[in-house]
Design a protein around this motif. Structure first.
Motif, mmCIF file in Angstrom:
data_model
loop_
_atom_site.group_PDB
_atom_site.id
_atom_site.type_symbol
_atom_site.label_atom_id
_atom_site.label_comp_id
_atom_site.label_asym_id
_atom_site.label_seq_id
_atom_site.Cartn_x
_atom_site.Cartn_y
_atom_site.Cartn_z
ATOM 1 N N TYR A 175 61.732 120.097 39.979
ATOM 2 C CA TYR A 175 62.555 118.929 39.649
ATOM 3 C C TYR A 175 61.333 117.966 39.009
ATOM 4 O O TYR A 175 60.303 117.874 39.245
ATOM 5 N N LYS A 176 62.156 117.234 38.273
ATOM 6 C CA LYS A 176 61.378 116.343 37.481
ATOM 7 C C LYS A 176 61.559 114.727 38.097
ATOM 8 O O LYS A 176 62.891 114.548 38.506
ATOM 9 N N ARG A 177 60.662 114.198 38.616
ATOM 10 C CA ARG A 177 60.750 113.021 39.396
ATOM 11 C C ARG A 177 61.515 111.854 38.665
ATOM 12 O O ARG A 177 61.316 111.624 37.563
ATOM 13 N N PRO A 178 62.565 111.267 39.047
ATOM 14 C CA PRO A 178 63.163 110.118 38.442
ATOM 15 C C PRO A 178 62.380 109.141 38.254
ATOM 16 O O PRO A 178 61.426 108.924 39.063
ATOM 17 N N LYS A 179 62.297 108.292 37.437
ATOM 18 C CA LYS A 179 61.693 107.180 37.075
ATOM 19 C C LYS A 179 61.763 105.975 38.289
ATOM 20 O O LYS A 179 60.916 105.511 38.436
ATOM 21 N N SER A 180 62.946 105.942 39.034
ATOM 22 C CA SER A 180 63.218 105.199 40.048
ATOM 23 C C SER A 180 62.450 105.711 41.373
ATOM 24 O O SER A 180 62.939 106.822 41.768
ATOM 25 N N ARG A 181 61.757 105.082 41.973
ATOM 26 C CA ARG A 181 61.027 105.474 43.083
ATOM 27 C C ARG A 181 62.115 105.513 44.221
ATOM 28 O O ARG A 181 62.119 106.515 45.334
ATOM 29 N N LEU A 182 62.849 104.572 44.339
ATOM 30 C CA LEU A 182 64.140 104.555 45.152
ATOM 31 C C LEU A 182 65.020 105.888 45.156
ATOM 32 O O LEU A 182 65.318 106.662 46.137
ATOM 33 N N ALA A 183 65.417 106.195 43.763
ATOM 34 C CA ALA A 183 66.277 107.419 43.684
ATOM 35 C C ALA A 183 65.463 108.809 44.065
ATOM 36 O O ALA A 183 65.833 109.518 44.683
ATOM 37 N N ASP A 184 64.271 108.751 43.989
ATOM 38 C CA ASP A 184 63.170 109.804 44.297
ATOM 39 C C ASP A 184 63.180 110.238 45.709
ATOM 40 O O ASP A 184 63.527 111.335 46.207
ATOM 41 N N LYS A 185 63.083 108.997 46.281
ATOM 42 C CA LYS A 185 63.000 109.124 47.634
ATOM 43 C C LYS A 185 64.314 109.659 48.331
ATOM 44 O O LYS A 185 64.406 110.384 49.261
ATOM 45 N N ILE A 186 65.526 109.126 47.995
ATOM 46 C CA ILE A 186 66.549 109.292 48.469
ATOM 47 C C ILE A 186 66.989 110.736 48.148
ATOM 48 O O ILE A 186 67.462 111.719 49.124
ATOM 49 N N ILE A 187 66.791 111.140 46.800
ATOM 50 C CA ILE A 187 67.124 112.714 46.367
ATOM 51 C C ILE A 187 66.504 113.651 47.161
ATOM 52 O O ILE A 187 66.775 114.671 47.726
ATOM 53 N N THR A 188 64.977 113.343 47.105
ATOM 54 C CA THR A 188 64.132 114.301 47.834
ATOM 55 C C THR A 188 64.457 114.346 49.319
ATOM 56 O O THR A 188 64.445 115.728 49.897
ATOM 57 N N HIS A 189 64.845 113.447 50.221
ATOM 58 C CA HIS A 189 65.197 113.357 51.432
ATOM 59 C C HIS A 189 66.418 114.234 51.545
ATOM 60 O O HIS A 189 66.426 115.236 52.504
ATOM 61 N N ILE A 190 67.383 113.854 50.857
ATOM 62 C CA ILE A 190 68.554 114.812 50.990
ATOM 63 C C ILE A 190 68.395 116.324 50.542
ATOM 64 O O ILE A 190 69.132 117.145 51.531
ATOM 65 N N ARG A 191 67.449 116.548 49.804
ATOM 66 C CA ARG A 191 67.493 118.067 49.457
ATOM 67 C C ARG A 191 66.619 118.749 50.510
ATOM 68 O O ARG A 191 66.816 119.967 50.652
#
Length: 300
Positions: free
Chosen positions: A152-168
């Motif tokens: 995956y390509k890391r989102p620009k938002s660190r918040l979004a990255d943490k949330i998406i990675t945690h869920i996955r």
């Protein structure tokens, strides 16, 4: 003192988890509202959606384009609802909604005892596949779940990255790796036996590529990274079509493109991916991500 700004991802995850516990039928009820809001109130990327559909299917009438667009918003809302529900759903519950076909092609590729590249598009509900039950016993796939690695390509938002990675990673049913680390990772683990899933229908970063495909009636730049990596590392390549047939009915089907990308002419692997993805899009028009600005730069 608890710093809200630093722990915002925990706040968001708390609400997502709480919402996730609701029954799936209730999620689908909310989905209808979300679709209406995105389509009729926000007009979320409406111009992009309509333009993409019209250019991809010039034979369509105006009413058919409008219907496909409306169906797209309903599908997108369902995907959002199912993805939230899946956070706390068990892998068994998720497995009851997901079927896999073409296991023979995947097992054949993995029997070569090399890593493999799996090329996928933004079709169906791609997020729900991060919570699959045991691949061997449930689907007859000769791999452990951790061997399914999503690039995956890391989102620009660190918040979004943490949330998406945690869920996955929540279910422990897959692995993830950032795209800028993938080449070094594959080189270091060249003796591995992992299936690396690349989403391959994005617009190339600089709108330039050596690979141009005839895709959905348009000359289209294709990302070249997956094919280049597979060729250099002599990896097999498969196409995986993620099909959403309807609510609670998701399918992933595998097709072998080549057992060794190094033996293919340049561009063959990518053109085959484009062909197979287009076939699936034409069969399931409303389930592709039409809101994606895929053709920001048109080719003369």
């Amino acid at each position: 003192m608890w710093d809200v700004s630093k722990n915002m991802h925990r706040v968001v995850l708390f609400f997502l988890y709480a919402l996730s516990w609701l029954p799936l039928k209730l999620h689908y009820a909310f989905s209808g509202f979300i679709a209406w809001f995105l389509h009729k109130v926000l007009h979320y990327r409406m111009q992009t959606v309509v333009t993409n559909i019209a250019r991809s299917f010039p034979e369509m009438s105006y009413n058919e384009i409008r219907k496909t667009a409306a169906d797209f918003y309903r599908n997108l809302a369902d995907v959002i609802a199912e993805s939230v529900w899946s956070i706390t759903a068990s892998t068994g519950e998720i497995g009851s909604q997901v079927r896999i076909t073409g296991q023979e092609a995947l097992n054949k590729a993995m029997s070569l005892n090399r890593n493999a590249v799996i090329m996928v598009g933004h079709l169906g509900n791609w997020e729900i596949f991060t919570g699959l039950p045991d691949l061997r016993s449930h689907y007859g796939i000769d791999l452990d779940n951790k061997n399914f690695v999503y690039v995956y390509k890391r989102p620009k938002s660190r918040l979004a990255d943490k949330i998406i990675t945690h869920i996955r990673l929540h279910h422990g049913s897959c692995s993830v790796i950032e795209s800028h680390k993938i080449v070094r990772h594959i080189v270091r683990h060249r003796e591995g036996r992992d299936a690396f899933f690349f989403i391959c229908d994005q617009n190339p970063y600089h709108n330039e590529s050596r690979f141009v495909a005839d895709f959905l009636n348009q000359k289209t730049y294709m990302i070249e990274g997956p094919e280049t990596i597979a060729a250099k590392m002599e990896m097999p390549v498969l196409y995986c079509g993620l099909i959403r047939h309807g609510r609670m009915d998701n399918e992933a089907h595998f097709e072998l493109i080549t057992e060794n990308a190094a033996g293919c002419t340049e561009g063959y692997v990518t053109s085959e991916f484009a062909r197979l993805l287009e076939e699936d899009i034409r069969k399931h028009k409303s389930t592709w991500l039409w809101s994606h600005r895929r053709w920001k730069k048109r080719i003369a």
